[in-house]
Design an enzyme around this catalytic site. Structure first.
Site, PDB file in Angstrom:
ATOM      1  N   ARG A 291      -0.796  -9.079  13.129  1.00  0.00           N
ATOM      2  CA  ARG A 291      -1.394  -8.047  12.261  1.00  0.00           C
ATOM      3  C   ARG A 291      -2.154  -8.694  11.100  1.00  0.00           C
ATOM      4  NH1 ARG A 291       3.952  -4.992  11.016  1.00  0.00           N
ATOM      5  NH2 ARG A 291       2.722  -3.901   9.428  1.00  0.00           N
TER       6      ARG A 291
ATOM      7  N   ARG B 139     -10.197   0.596   8.338  1.00  0.00           N
ATOM      8  CA  ARG B 139      -9.680  -0.728   8.651  1.00  0.00           C
ATOM      9  C   ARG B 139     -10.689  -1.577   9.394  1.00  0.00           C
ATOM     10  NH1 ARG B 139      -3.827   0.362   8.573  1.00  0.00           N
ATOM     11  NH2 ARG B 139      -2.733  -1.558   9.039  1.00  0.00           N
TER      12      ARG B 139
ATOM     13  N   LYS C 291       0.834  -1.207   0.000  1.00  0.00           N
ATOM     14  CA  LYS C 291       0.000   0.000   0.000  1.00  0.00           C
ATOM     15  C   LYS C 291       0.870   1.260   0.000  1.00  0.00           C
ATOM     16  CE  LYS C 291      -2.130  -1.152   3.850  1.00  0.00           C
ATOM     17  NZ  LYS C 291      -1.410  -2.418   4.173  1.00  0.00           N
TER      18      LYS C 291
ATOM     19  N   ARG D 196      10.711  -0.952  12.743  1.00  0.00           N
ATOM     20  CA  ARG D 196       9.406  -0.706  13.361  1.00  0.00           C
ATOM     21  C   ARG D 196       9.145  -1.756  14.441  1.00  0.00           C
ATOM     22  NH1 ARG D 196       4.971   0.074   8.582  1.00  0.00           N
ATOM     23  NH2 ARG D 196       3.686  -1.060  10.070  1.00  0.00           N
TER      24      ARG D 196
ATOM     25  N   ARG E 150      12.099  -6.314   4.283  1.00  0.00           N
ATOM     26  CA  ARG E 150      12.045  -4.948   4.823  1.00  0.00           C
ATOM     27  C   ARG E 150      12.918  -4.833   6.069  1.00  0.00           C
ATOM     28  NH1 ARG E 150       6.456  -1.796   5.472  1.00  0.00           N
ATOM     29  NH2 ARG E 150       5.991  -3.162   7.217  1.00  0.00           N
TER      30      ARG E 150
HETATM   31  P1  AP5 Z   1       4.755  -1.609   1.913  1.00  0.00           P
HETATM   32  O1  AP5 Z   1       4.500  -0.768   0.732  1.00  0.00           O
HETATM   33  O2  AP5 Z   1       5.400  -1.007   3.113  1.00  0.00           O
HETATM   34  O3  AP5 Z   1       3.408  -2.364   2.356  1.00  0.00           O
HETATM   35  P2  AP5 Z   1       2.195  -1.831   3.205  1.00  0.00           P
HETATM   36  O4  AP5 Z   1       0.997  -2.514   2.664  1.00  0.00           O
HETATM   37  O5  AP5 Z   1       2.181  -0.339   3.238  1.00  0.00           O
HETATM   38  O6  AP5 Z   1       2.616  -2.470   4.603  1.00  0.00           O
HETATM   39  P3  AP5 Z   1       2.641  -1.901   6.070  1.00  0.00           P
HETATM   40  O7  AP5 Z   1       3.355  -2.970   6.864  1.00  0.00           O
HETATM   41  O8  AP5 Z   1       3.190  -0.534   6.180  1.00  0.00           O
HETATM   42  O9  AP5 Z   1       1.125  -1.899   6.324  1.00  0.00           O
HETATM   43  P4  AP5 Z   1       0.242  -1.893   7.560  1.00  0.00           P
HETATM   44  O10 AP5 Z   1      -1.089  -1.733   6.956  1.00  0.00           O
HETATM   45  O11 AP5 Z   1       0.375  -3.067   8.470  1.00  0.00           O
HETATM   46  O12 AP5 Z   1       0.860  -0.698   8.413  1.00  0.00           O
HETATM   47  P5  AP5 Z   1       0.299   0.723   8.810  1.00  0.00           P
HETATM   48  O13 AP5 Z   1       1.465   1.613   8.890  1.00  0.00           O
HETATM   49  O14 AP5 Z   1      -0.863   1.101   7.956  1.00  0.00           O
HETATM   50  O15 AP5 Z   1       5.585  -2.882   1.406  1.00  0.00           O
HETATM   51  C1  AP5 Z   1       6.085  -3.842   2.326  1.00  0.00           C
HETATM   52  C2  AP5 Z   1       7.480  -4.310   1.847  1.00  0.00           C
HETATM   53  O16 AP5 Z   1       7.354  -5.008   0.617  1.00  0.00           O
HETATM   54  C3  AP5 Z   1       8.459  -3.154   1.589  1.00  0.00           C
HETATM   55  O17 AP5 Z   1       9.734  -3.558   1.977  1.00  0.00           O
HETATM   56  C4  AP5 Z   1       8.368  -2.940   0.072  1.00  0.00           C
HETATM   57  O18 AP5 Z   1       9.579  -2.437  -0.458  1.00  0.00           O
HETATM   58  C5  AP5 Z   1       8.088  -4.356  -0.419  1.00  0.00           C
HETATM   59  N1  AP5 Z   1       7.238  -4.390  -1.617  1.00  0.00           N
HETATM   60  C6  AP5 Z   1       6.130  -3.638  -1.852  1.00  0.00           C
HETATM   61  N2  AP5 Z   1       5.577  -3.986  -3.038  1.00  0.00           N
HETATM   62  C7  AP5 Z   1       6.360  -4.978  -3.547  1.00  0.00           C
HETATM   63  C8  AP5 Z   1       6.310  -5.758  -4.748  1.00  0.00           C
HETATM   64  N3  AP5 Z   1       5.344  -5.598  -5.655  1.00  0.00           N
HETATM   65  N4  AP5 Z   1       7.255  -6.702  -4.915  1.00  0.00           N
HETATM   66  C9  AP5 Z   1       8.236  -6.900  -4.002  1.00  0.00           C
HETATM   67  N5  AP5 Z   1       8.356  -6.191  -2.862  1.00  0.00           N
HETATM   68  C10 AP5 Z   1       7.417  -5.236  -2.637  1.00  0.00           C
HETATM   69  O19 AP5 Z   1      -0.295   0.450  10.264  1.00  0.00           O
HETATM   70  C11 AP5 Z   1       0.523   0.197  11.376  1.00  0.00           C
HETATM   71  C12 AP5 Z   1      -0.317   0.172  12.641  1.00  0.00           C
HETATM   72  O20 AP5 Z   1      -0.926   1.464  12.865  1.00  0.00           O
HETATM   73  C13 AP5 Z   1      -1.486  -0.813  12.674  1.00  0.00           C
HETATM   74  O21 AP5 Z   1      -1.091  -2.125  13.011  1.00  0.00           O
HETATM   75  C14 AP5 Z   1      -2.396  -0.161  13.733  1.00  0.00           C
HETATM   76  O22 AP5 Z   1      -1.925  -0.414  15.033  1.00  0.00           O
HETATM   77  C15 AP5 Z   1      -2.231   1.330  13.439  1.00  0.00           C
HETATM   78  N6  AP5 Z   1      -3.233   1.817  12.475  1.00  0.00           N
HETATM   79  C16 AP5 Z   1      -2.985   2.333  11.241  1.00  0.00           C
HETATM   80  N7  AP5 Z   1      -4.132   2.641  10.621  1.00  0.00           N
HETATM   81  C17 AP5 Z   1      -5.126   2.330  11.492  1.00  0.00           C
HETATM   82  C18 AP5 Z   1      -6.540   2.401  11.414  1.00  0.00           C
HETATM   83  N8  AP5 Z   1      -7.174   2.839  10.314  1.00  0.00           N
HETATM   84  N9  AP5 Z   1      -7.259   1.964  12.478  1.00  0.00           N
HETATM   85  C19 AP5 Z   1      -6.659   1.504  13.586  1.00  0.00           C
HETATM   86  N10 AP5 Z   1      -5.326   1.405  13.729  1.00  0.00           N
HETATM   87  C20 AP5 Z   1      -4.565   1.805  12.675  1.00  0.00           C
END
Ligand code: AP5
Length: 197
Positions: free
Chosen positions: A150, A88, A13, A139, A127
């Protein structure tokens, strides 16, 4: 253009959001980034959110919705925005619907990035390795145990949004297993089609 990126942790994402920002000029609103900034700044929200995030759980719907509502009122969101990681839960999706209706705005599309679990875990390992190699801090929720938690939280609380947006006719599914470039191209094809270009 108002878009949502939906997908499990590691689906890409954040990676694809950068592409949308460059190509379509709309800001990326990542609730994860906003919450991490609040944790780093030790704001009252950040102090409450830290333990929840570190454990891989979700921050409360009301807190996250309030952060988003405040953010979309800023000038740079006037031409649209990309929501990355919000909503979410079903209550968050309903809050977003109400927020948009109040502002007379309409959601254009929800892009779901589909990636198999084994690939997600491989991406997490990469990552972690890349972050370590850069000498940056990993992280707190990026370790295999919390990552699996997660993934479970995603299946339980976020996956129900897939039929929710399917019913609204907004859901666009993208195969997120290809290269970064291939996934970007698949997203562009969908967005160009629905924008009529
Ligand atoms: P990346 O692009 O970082 O993936 P992502 O989907 O953004 O993954 P995240 O781990 O950041 O998502 P998340 O939803 O768990 O975290 P968030 O910060 O929202 O890619 C991942 C890796 O793969 C990278 O190394 C990248 O280079 C690689 N990659 C990407 N695409 C690729 C491809 N096509 N091929 C190969 N490699 C690739 O949330 C964190 C926390 O915040 C949550 O757990 C929760 O506690 C809180 N939170 C956030 N939003 C909310 C909400 N709405 N409600 C409640 N709590 C929330």
């Amino acid at each position: 253009m108002i878009l949502i990126f939906l997908g499990p942790p590691g689906a890409g994402k954040g990676t694809q959001a950068k592409h949308i920002v460059d190509r379509y000029g709309v800001p990326q609103l990542s609730t994860g980034d906003m919450l991490r900034a609040a944790v780093a700044a030790k704001t009252p929200i950040g102090l409450k959110a830290k333990a929840i995030m570190d454990a891989g759980d979700l921050v409360s719907d009301e807190v996250v919705a309030a952060i988003v509502e405040e953010r979309i009122e800023q000038d740079d969101c006037a031409g649209g925005f990309l929501l990355d990681g919000f909503p979410r839960t079903l209550p968050q999706a309903e809050m977003l619907d109400a927020m948009l209706e109040k502002k007379e705005l309409a959601l254009d599309a929800v892009v779901e990035l589909r990636v198999d679990e084994a690939v997600l875990i491989d991406r997490l390992r990469s990552r972690i390795a890349e972050t370590e190699a850069r000498g940056e801090e990993i992280r707190k929720d990026d370790n295999e145990e919390t990552f699996k938690k997660r993934l479970g939280v995603y299946q339980e609380q976020t996956a129900p949004l897939i039929p929710y947006y399917e019913k609204q006719g907004k859901l666009k599914v993208v195969d997120g297993m290809g290269s970064v470039e291939a996934v970007s191209a698949a997203i562009d094809a969908i967005l160009d089609e629905f924008r009529g270009s």
